[in-house]
Scaffold this motif. Structure first.
Motif, PDB file in Angstrom:
ATOM      1  N   LYS A  66       0.824  -1.201   0.000  1.00  0.00           N
ATOM      2  CA  LYS A  66       0.000   0.000   0.000  1.00  0.00           C
ATOM      3  C   LYS A  66       0.861   1.256   0.000  1.00  0.00           C
ATOM      4  O   LYS A  66       0.405   2.319  -0.381  1.00  0.00           O
ATOM      5  N   ASP A  67       2.105   1.116   0.443  1.00  0.00           N
ATOM      6  CA  ASP A  67       3.028   2.248   0.523  1.00  0.00           C
ATOM      7  C   ASP A  67       4.036   2.145  -0.609  1.00  0.00           C
ATOM      8  O   ASP A  67       4.867   1.241  -0.645  1.00  0.00           O
ATOM      9  N   LYS A  68       3.991   3.089  -1.537  1.00  0.00           N
ATOM     10  CA  LYS A  68       4.860   3.047  -2.715  1.00  0.00           C
ATOM     11  C   LYS A  68       6.325   3.257  -2.373  1.00  0.00           C
ATOM     12  O   LYS A  68       7.203   2.898  -3.154  1.00  0.00           O
ATOM     13  N   THR A  69       6.628   3.832  -1.204  1.00  0.00           N
ATOM     14  CA  THR A  69       8.017   4.063  -0.831  1.00  0.00           C
ATOM     15  C   THR A  69       8.760   2.765  -0.547  1.00  0.00           C
ATOM     16  O   THR A  69       9.991   2.757  -0.467  1.00  0.00           O
ATOM     17  N   LEU A  70       8.041   1.661  -0.372  1.00  0.00           N
ATOM     18  CA  LEU A  70       8.688   0.376  -0.129  1.00  0.00           C
ATOM     19  C   LEU A  70       9.432  -0.120  -1.354  1.00  0.00           C
ATOM     20  O   LEU A  70      10.331  -0.954  -1.255  1.00  0.00           O
ATOM     21  N   PHE A  71       9.077   0.375  -2.549  1.00  0.00           N
ATOM     22  CA  PHE A  71       9.697  -0.075  -3.787  1.00  0.00           C
ATOM     23  C   PHE A  71      10.574   1.003  -4.401  1.00  0.00           C
ATOM     24  O   PHE A  71      10.703   1.114  -5.597  1.00  0.00           O
ATOM     25  N   THR A 110      -9.006  -9.391   1.625  1.00  0.00           N
ATOM     26  CA  THR A 110     -10.295  -9.891   1.131  1.00  0.00           C
ATOM     27  C   THR A 110     -10.613  -9.301  -0.240  1.00  0.00           C
ATOM     28  O   THR A 110     -11.069 -10.005  -1.147  1.00  0.00           O
ATOM     29  N   LYS A 111     -10.340  -8.027  -0.388  1.00  0.00           N
ATOM     30  CA  LYS A 111     -10.575  -7.351  -1.668  1.00  0.00           C
ATOM     31  C   LYS A 111      -9.703  -7.942  -2.772  1.00  0.00           C
ATOM     32  O   LYS A 111     -10.163  -8.168  -3.901  1.00  0.00           O
ATOM     33  N   LEU A 112      -8.450  -8.228  -2.450  1.00  0.00           N
ATOM     34  CA  LEU A 112      -7.537  -8.804  -3.439  1.00  0.00           C
ATOM     35  C   LEU A 112      -7.952 -10.224  -3.809  1.00  0.00           C
ATOM     36  O   LEU A 112      -7.865 -10.632  -4.973  1.00  0.00           O
ATOM     37  N   ARG A 113      -8.407 -10.982  -2.832  1.00  0.00           N
ATOM     38  CA  ARG A 113      -8.831 -12.369  -3.090  1.00  0.00           C
ATOM     39  C   ARG A 113     -10.095 -12.430  -3.928  1.00  0.00           C
ATOM     40  O   ARG A 113     -10.363 -13.433  -4.586  1.00  0.00           O
ATOM     41  N   GLU A 114     -10.875 -11.366  -3.897  1.00  0.00           N
ATOM     42  CA  GLU A 114     -12.098 -11.325  -4.706  1.00  0.00           C
ATOM     43  C   GLU A 114     -11.816 -10.976  -6.156  1.00  0.00           C
ATOM     44  O   GLU A 114     -12.708 -11.070  -7.004  1.00  0.00           O
ATOM     45  N   ASN A 115     -10.580 -10.575  -6.454  1.00  0.00           N
ATOM     46  CA  ASN A 115     -10.189 -10.269  -7.837  1.00  0.00           C
ATOM     47  C   ASN A 115     -10.221 -11.552  -8.666  1.00  0.00           C
ATOM     48  O   ASN A 115      -9.559 -12.543  -8.337  1.00  0.00           O
ATOM     49  N   GLN A 116     -10.977 -11.550  -9.744  1.00  0.00           N
ATOM     50  CA  GLN A 116     -11.162 -12.739 -10.570  1.00  0.00           C
ATOM     51  C   GLN A 116      -9.891 -13.184 -11.288  1.00  0.00           C
ATOM     52  O   GLN A 116      -9.797 -14.336 -11.732  1.00  0.00           O
ATOM     53  N   ASP A 117      -8.899 -12.298 -11.396  1.00  0.00           N
ATOM     54  CA  ASP A 117      -7.667 -12.635 -12.107  1.00  0.00           C
ATOM     55  C   ASP A 117      -6.586 -13.193 -11.190  1.00  0.00           C
ATOM     56  O   ASP A 117      -5.517 -13.591 -11.663  1.00  0.00           O
ATOM     57  N   LYS A 297      -1.552  -5.683 -12.670  1.00  0.00           N
ATOM     58  CA  LYS A 297      -0.805  -4.643 -11.960  1.00  0.00           C
ATOM     59  C   LYS A 297      -1.442  -3.274 -12.181  1.00  0.00           C
ATOM     60  O   LYS A 297      -1.614  -2.496 -11.229  1.00  0.00           O
ATOM     61  N   MET A 298      -1.786  -2.962 -13.422  1.00  0.00           N
ATOM     62  CA  MET A 298      -2.379  -1.664 -13.728  1.00  0.00           C
ATOM     63  C   MET A 298      -3.743  -1.509 -13.067  1.00  0.00           C
ATOM     64  O   MET A 298      -4.089  -0.429 -12.586  1.00  0.00           O
ATOM     65  N   ASP A 299      -4.532  -2.596 -13.030  1.00  0.00           N
ATOM     66  CA  ASP A 299      -5.844  -2.539 -12.389  1.00  0.00           C
ATOM     67  C   ASP A 299      -5.709  -2.269 -10.888  1.00  0.00           C
ATOM     68  O   ASP A 299      -6.462  -1.469 -10.314  1.00  0.00           O
ATOM     69  N   LEU A 300      -4.750  -2.956 -10.241  1.00  0.00           N
ATOM     70  CA  LEU A 300      -4.551  -2.770  -8.806  1.00  0.00           C
ATOM     71  C   LEU A 300      -3.995  -1.381  -8.496  1.00  0.00           C
ATOM     72  O   LEU A 300      -4.293  -0.808  -7.448  1.00  0.00           O
ATOM     73  N   LYS A 301      -3.205  -0.857  -9.418  1.00  0.00           N
ATOM     74  CA  LYS A 301      -2.645   0.479  -9.234  1.00  0.00           C
ATOM     75  C   LYS A 301      -3.754   1.517  -9.185  1.00  0.00           C
ATOM     76  O   LYS A 301      -3.685   2.486  -8.414  1.00  0.00           O
ATOM     77  N   LYS A 302      -4.793   1.336  -9.999  1.00  0.00           N
ATOM     78  CA  LYS A 302      -5.927   2.256 -10.005  1.00  0.00           C
ATOM     79  C   LYS A 302      -6.682   2.209  -8.682  1.00  0.00           C
ATOM     80  O   LYS A 302      -7.352   3.170  -8.308  1.00  0.00           O
ATOM     81  N   GLU A 303      -6.577   1.078  -7.970  1.00  0.00           N
ATOM     82  CA  GLU A 303      -7.269   0.930  -6.695  1.00  0.00           C
ATOM     83  C   GLU A 303      -6.423   1.413  -5.517  1.00  0.00           C
ATOM     84  O   GLU A 303      -6.817   1.260  -4.361  1.00  0.00           O
ATOM     85  N   GLY A 304      -5.247   1.958  -5.822  1.00  0.00           N
ATOM     86  CA  GLY A 304      -4.419   2.535  -4.762  1.00  0.00           C
ATOM     87  C   GLY A 304      -3.306   1.640  -4.253  1.00  0.00           C
ATOM     88  O   GLY A 304      -2.653   1.976  -3.262  1.00  0.00           O
TER      89      GLY A 304
END
Length: 365
Positions: A66-71, A110-117, A297-304
């Motif tokens: 969730k924190d972009k500074t980790l990368f 939970t939100k990530l696990r609900e991702n169909q991909d 990756k791009m889809d998750l990026k849009k979700e923050g």
């Protein structure tokens, strides 16, 4: 002037200036050789990195935070920030500086696990041990502990490591070769099958005045000491493998690796009734076969979320290779430039010598 005359004069000039000819030829050879080596080494390094990643890292794996500074950049942010109950605050940044890192919560998982991909999502548990003990050794040791990452495969010095994509058993543990050397073990295989005990502790419970009064009334001072004492837990695991040092930092080689089940058990035990309970810095996920990880990756990026793929790791290695190749190529270009000026100098001197000879012949004639 005929070509034959040009060649003959050039040959005569070269023979008359053998030292200049030799030095110029060496400069050309060195420059060309350096450029050839740099190109070949760069291409070979890229192919090696590509093969290494494809055989040791699951191409469908994602690292999510969730924190972009980790990368990249400064880890954590300081200064005035909006309060986030899911963030981890620490004074590890030094005196007067508090770093804050956004963490993943159970709702995020939970939100990530609900991702169909996405097939699976596993958080990276923070296991902090008081110490560990090895069977047959009397000393206690402190160490870092991580859960085994099935998306990255290491190399075994002894024992067996699961194939890429498979985890270790719940009661198994993997240790690095450096730890075996620290213990003074020369035959790595002698550690396989032995036990390793991990001791973790949980902070004392903070009781209210009413709870303290009730405990003293019913159990006395002894009961109060027991209720407020630090609690410990022991977990005994079996050493499954000893790993070789990683050739790329793709696999963690300086930590003890345990299963997801044990990591969760120990992490939740040590953080229960604290703000860090069921909070995670990063999580790993696996994308379904046939689906491009970059699109997920791009889809998750849009979700923050901040996401890294195996391709990102590959690009990081390629960047290092390209920098090194550019440095070597730069020296090659400098050598070629030096040789070009050497050729110009040789030809200019030859012209001057020829002009002088012609002038002398006219003067004598």
């Amino acid at each position: 002037m005929k070509r034959r005359d040009i060649v003959r004069r050039a040959g005569r000039s070269l023979r008359q200036a053998k030292a200049r000819t030799l030095l110029t030829s060496l400069a050309i050879a060195v420059g060309a050789f350096t450029l050839t080596i740099s190109i070949a080494a760069g291409e070979g390094s890229r192919q090696y990195a590509d093969t290494l990643i494809s055989s040791n890292v699951d191409p469908q794996a994602l690292i999510i935070a969730k924190d972009k500074t980790l990368f990249g950049g400064n880890i954590g942010q300081s200064g005035l920030r909006e309060y986030d109950p899911d963030a981890l605050s620490s004074s590890a940044g030094g005196p007067g500086r508090t770093i804050t890192i956004k963490q993943l919560s159970e709702e995020d998982l939970t939100k990530l696990r609900e991702n169909q991909d996405i097939i699976s999502v596993e958080p990276r548990y923070n296991v902090v041990a008081r110490y560990v003990e090895f069977e047959g050794f009397s000393k206690k040791y402190t160490t870092d502990i991580l859960q085994y990452d099935s998306g990255v495969r290491g190399e075994a010095a002894a024992g067996a490591i699961p194939t890429l994509g498979k985890g270790i058993e719940a009661n198994d543990v993997i240790i690095p070769k450096s730890y075996a050397e620290k213990l003074g073990v020369k035959k790595m295989s002698s550690l396989i099958g032995k036990t390793l005990t991990i001791i973790v502790s949980r902070p004392a419970v903070v009781l209210s005045e009413e709870e303290i009064t009730n405990i003293i009334t019913t159990k006395g001072v002894k009961g109060l000491k027991e209720a407020t004492a630090e609690q410990t837990k022991e977990v005994t695991l079996t050493i499954r493998a000893v790993t070789q040092p990683s050739s790329t930092s793709l696999a963690t080689s300086q930590v003890i690796q345990i299963s997801n089940e044990k990591a969760k058990e120990l992490a939740e035990y040590t953080t229960k009734d604290t703000s860090g309970y069921q909070k995670y810095t990063i999580a790993t996920a696996k994308v379904k076969q046939g689906i491009e990880p970059e699109s997920v990756k791009m889809d998750l990026k849009k979700e923050g979320y901040t996401v890294r793929t195996a391709k990102d790791l590959q690009n990081l290695l390629f960047t290092v290779v390209n920098i090194l190749q550019g440095i070597v190529a730069g020296f090659g270009v400098l050598a070629l430039l030096a040789s070009v000026f050497g050729i110009i100098n040789t030809q200019y001197i030859s012209v001057l010598e020829r002009t002088s000879q012609i002038g002398l012949m006219k003067a004598l004639g």
